[in-house]
Design an enzyme around this catalytic site. Sequence first.
Site, PDB file in Angstrom:
ATOM      1  CE  LYS A 183     -28.325 -58.258   5.618  1.00 38.00           C
ATOM      2  NZ  LYS A 183     -28.937 -58.497   4.306  1.00 38.00           N
ATOM      3  CD  GLU A 257     -37.496 -46.111   9.605  1.00 38.82           C
ATOM      4  OE1 GLU A 257     -38.603 -46.662   9.829  1.00 38.82           O
ATOM      5  OE2 GLU A 257     -37.042 -45.927   8.469  1.00 38.82           O
ATOM      6  CB  CYS A 291     -41.371 -47.747   7.370  1.00 38.73           C
ATOM      7  SG  CYS A 291     -40.274 -46.428   6.903  1.00 38.73           S
ATOM      8  CD  GLU A 388     -44.720 -52.151   8.090  1.00 40.17           C
ATOM      9  OE1 GLU A 388     -43.980 -53.048   8.530  1.00 40.17           O
ATOM     10  OE2 GLU A 388     -44.338 -50.983   7.923  1.00 40.17           O
TER      11      GLU A 388
HETATM   12  P1  NDP Z   1     -36.430 -57.692   7.431  1.00 35.35           P
HETATM   13  O1  NDP Z   1     -36.593 -56.879   8.650  1.00 35.35           O
HETATM   14  O2  NDP Z   1     -36.312 -59.151   7.560  1.00 35.35           O
HETATM   15  O3  NDP Z   1     -35.164 -57.196   6.604  1.00 35.35           O
HETATM   16  C1  NDP Z   1     -34.485 -55.965   6.784  1.00 35.35           C
HETATM   17  C2  NDP Z   1     -32.969 -56.194   6.724  1.00 35.35           C
HETATM   18  O4  NDP Z   1     -32.549 -56.972   7.859  1.00 35.35           O
HETATM   19  C3  NDP Z   1     -32.512 -56.986   5.512  1.00 35.35           C
HETATM   20  O5  NDP Z   1     -31.238 -56.516   5.117  1.00 35.35           O
HETATM   21  C4  NDP Z   1     -32.452 -58.398   6.063  1.00 35.35           C
HETATM   22  O6  NDP Z   1     -31.629 -59.248   5.298  1.00 35.35           O
HETATM   23  C5  NDP Z   1     -31.864 -58.142   7.440  1.00 35.35           C
HETATM   24  N1  NDP Z   1     -32.121 -59.211   8.410  1.00 35.35           N
HETATM   25  C6  NDP Z   1     -33.036 -60.227   8.357  1.00 35.35           C
HETATM   26  N2  NDP Z   1     -32.969 -60.972   9.465  1.00 35.35           N
HETATM   27  C7  NDP Z   1     -32.002 -60.434  10.261  1.00 35.35           C
HETATM   28  C8  NDP Z   1     -31.465 -60.748  11.537  1.00 35.35           C
HETATM   29  N3  NDP Z   1     -31.931 -61.761  12.268  1.00 35.35           N
HETATM   30  N4  NDP Z   1     -30.472 -59.988  12.040  1.00 35.35           N
HETATM   31  C9  NDP Z   1     -30.014 -58.931  11.343  1.00 35.35           C
HETATM   32  N5  NDP Z   1     -30.470 -58.582  10.121  1.00 35.35           N
HETATM   33  C10 NDP Z   1     -31.458 -59.321   9.575  1.00 35.35           C
HETATM   34  O7  NDP Z   1     -37.619 -57.347   6.450  1.00 35.35           O
HETATM   35  P2  NDP Z   1     -38.145 -58.262   5.252  1.00 35.35           P
HETATM   36  O8  NDP Z   1     -37.425 -57.881   4.062  1.00 35.35           O
HETATM   37  O9  NDP Z   1     -38.143 -59.717   5.594  1.00 35.35           O
HETATM   38  O10 NDP Z   1     -39.657 -57.798   5.189  1.00 35.35           O
HETATM   39  C11 NDP Z   1     -40.628 -58.388   6.057  1.00 35.35           C
HETATM   40  C12 NDP Z   1     -41.638 -57.362   6.473  1.00 35.35           C
HETATM   41  O11 NDP Z   1     -41.003 -56.333   7.199  1.00 35.35           O
HETATM   42  C13 NDP Z   1     -42.321 -56.633   5.341  1.00 35.35           C
HETATM   43  O12 NDP Z   1     -43.412 -57.307   4.880  1.00 35.35           O
HETATM   44  C14 NDP Z   1     -42.688 -55.327   5.968  1.00 35.35           C
HETATM   45  O13 NDP Z   1     -43.906 -55.443   6.640  1.00 35.35           O
HETATM   46  C15 NDP Z   1     -41.602 -55.101   6.959  1.00 35.35           C
HETATM   47  N6  NDP Z   1     -40.560 -54.167   6.486  1.00 35.35           N
HETATM   48  C16 NDP Z   1     -40.551 -52.930   7.015  1.00 35.35           C
HETATM   49  C17 NDP Z   1     -39.621 -52.029   6.583  1.00 35.35           C
HETATM   50  C18 NDP Z   1     -39.588 -50.674   7.121  1.00 35.35           C
HETATM   51  O14 NDP Z   1     -38.921 -49.813   6.571  1.00 35.35           O
HETATM   52  N7  NDP Z   1     -40.249 -50.433   8.202  1.00 35.35           N
HETATM   53  C19 NDP Z   1     -38.636 -52.352   5.556  1.00 35.35           C
HETATM   54  C20 NDP Z   1     -38.690 -53.719   5.095  1.00 35.35           C
HETATM   55  C21 NDP Z   1     -39.636 -54.564   5.559  1.00 35.35           C
HETATM   56  P3  NDP Z   1     -32.302 -60.041   4.076  1.00 35.35           P
HETATM   57  O15 NDP Z   1     -32.704 -59.030   3.061  1.00 35.35           O
HETATM   58  O16 NDP Z   1     -31.242 -60.903   3.600  1.00 35.35           O
HETATM   59  O17 NDP Z   1     -33.480 -60.790   4.666  1.00 35.35           O
END
Ligand code: NDP
Length: 477
Positions: A183, A257, A291, A388
């Site tokens: 996904k 991760e 990240c 973060e």
């Molecule tokens: P999320 O963790 O919400 O999203 C990452 C992925 O998980 C997306 O594909 C998201 O779908 C999906 N997802 C969301 N909720 C669920 C769930 N309950 N169960 C399974 N999968 C889920 O990150 P965000 O995009 O909301 O970003 C929020 C914050 O997270 C950022 O501000 C940043 O601080 C951090 N972040 C950290 C990352 C890293 O690499 N460490 C990467 C991205 C974000 P969808 O896109 O549809 O929400």
Amino acid sequence: MPAFDYAPAPESRDLANLKPSYRPFIGGEFVDGGGEPLKSVNPATEEVLAEVGTADANDLDAAVRAARTAFEKTWGPMPGSERAKYLFRIARLVQERSRELAVLETLDNGKPITESRDSDLPLVAAHFFYHAGWADKLDYAGYGPGPKPLGVAGQIIPWNFPLLMLAWKIAPALATGNTVVLKPAETTPLTALVFADICRQAGLPAGVVNIVPGAGDLGAKLVSHPGVDKIAFTGSTEVGKLIQREVAGTPKRLTLELGGKAANVVFDDAPLDQAVEGIVNGIFFNQGHVCCAGSRLLVQESVADELLEKLRHRISTLRLGDPLDKNTDVGAINSREQLDKIRELAESGEAEGAQRWTSPCPVPDRGFFFAPTVFSGVHQSMRIAREEIFGPVLSVLTFRTPDEAVAKANNTPYGLSAGIWSEKGSRILWMANRLRAGVVWANTFNRFDPAAPFGGYQESGFGREGGRTGLEGYLDV
Ligand code: NDP
């Protein structure tokens, strides 16, 4: 002020071969998903790029069934030397279509074209080449003879490196004989669906790779799906914790991760000009949506003023704007939500008493942009030192002794990466041994290689991606 004026050098958006609509990829076919279609937006202009069909619960069932059938009938029983040929083919096709993919990634994500072209795409191809090499050598990977794949891997990826995170997930899964339901993030699904087309072009057997666009609730359904044997997730710590709770008590394997708040530690004997380049790369690469970003600069007090002055001068030469322009250093923030989050955290920094400096670069009126920002006088208790931000915002703290640097660097719930700048090898090794971080860079930052395992401690998650160790997450060992 910029050191030079540059004439615009825009890459052609036609190269992206953008379609008005994209569809889920299940069982080797693009299908009409039963979910509510989503619109993918160009964060640099706020224009809608394309409509994307999403998967509903029935589509997800079909994807998991297709992956299971492929695992049992074609991909699982296939000799590693044959699987390798497909991975090599995919790697070559990624290279052949790299300009198209780079421009599409930049349009959908907002990152500068120079980064998608020169960092993301070469690394994507490298991951497939590297793992193609492992597919027929798993017997010699140190896990005993004939290590077995897990089965169907459910993979969930974020929006900051859409295609690269896909490669980090899919390449090792396929090399080890697993099949995949992936996904992509809601705001950046396009390159994953072009990758699906590459799987078709490569003649990959139906069902080996399935791509199901959708929102977080679809991700949650994938996690709890009983037909999935392993979950691999990259994203926020908050969602990572939810997933860990869901998977607990089931036989599913899990790798996470998650976030980070890396310390980039500069000692007074460091080559300061070189360190400035590393600090800039550490926090402004990919708008700080990284990240492992070096978001906390720890600088030895005796050189703090000199370093900060050099840093501000260098940052004021960064060009912010059209991500398709080859002169752009800092592109767009991926979404309005993320921009709001960055603004809110930056405001908290001011409110808590840190000194804010913002690059005087011009900021476009349209699109989601945030000028590079540095906070000095930051204390460890402030939110900008602990949370973060995931944006182009650097928090600067000082230290006097190496022990103090270690204590401050480790004073975080995360533990993904760190940087050390010093001319003394002995000090670097001393420090690296004491830092609780999965990756420690010395006199450099943000170096990635498919052969080097990447992953974290504590709230940055567990499991490693890349290298021999990364295979373990997809093998029953
Ligand atoms: P999320 O963790 O919400 O999203 C990452 C992925 O998980 C997306 O594909 C998201 O779908 C999906 N997802 C969301 N909720 C669920 C769930 N309950 N169960 C399974 N999968 C889920 O990150 P965000 O995009 O909301 O970003 C929020 C914050 O997270 C950022 O501000 C940043 O601080 C951090 N972040 C950290 C990352 C890293 O690499 N460490 C990467 C991205 C974000 P969808 O896109 O549809 O929400």
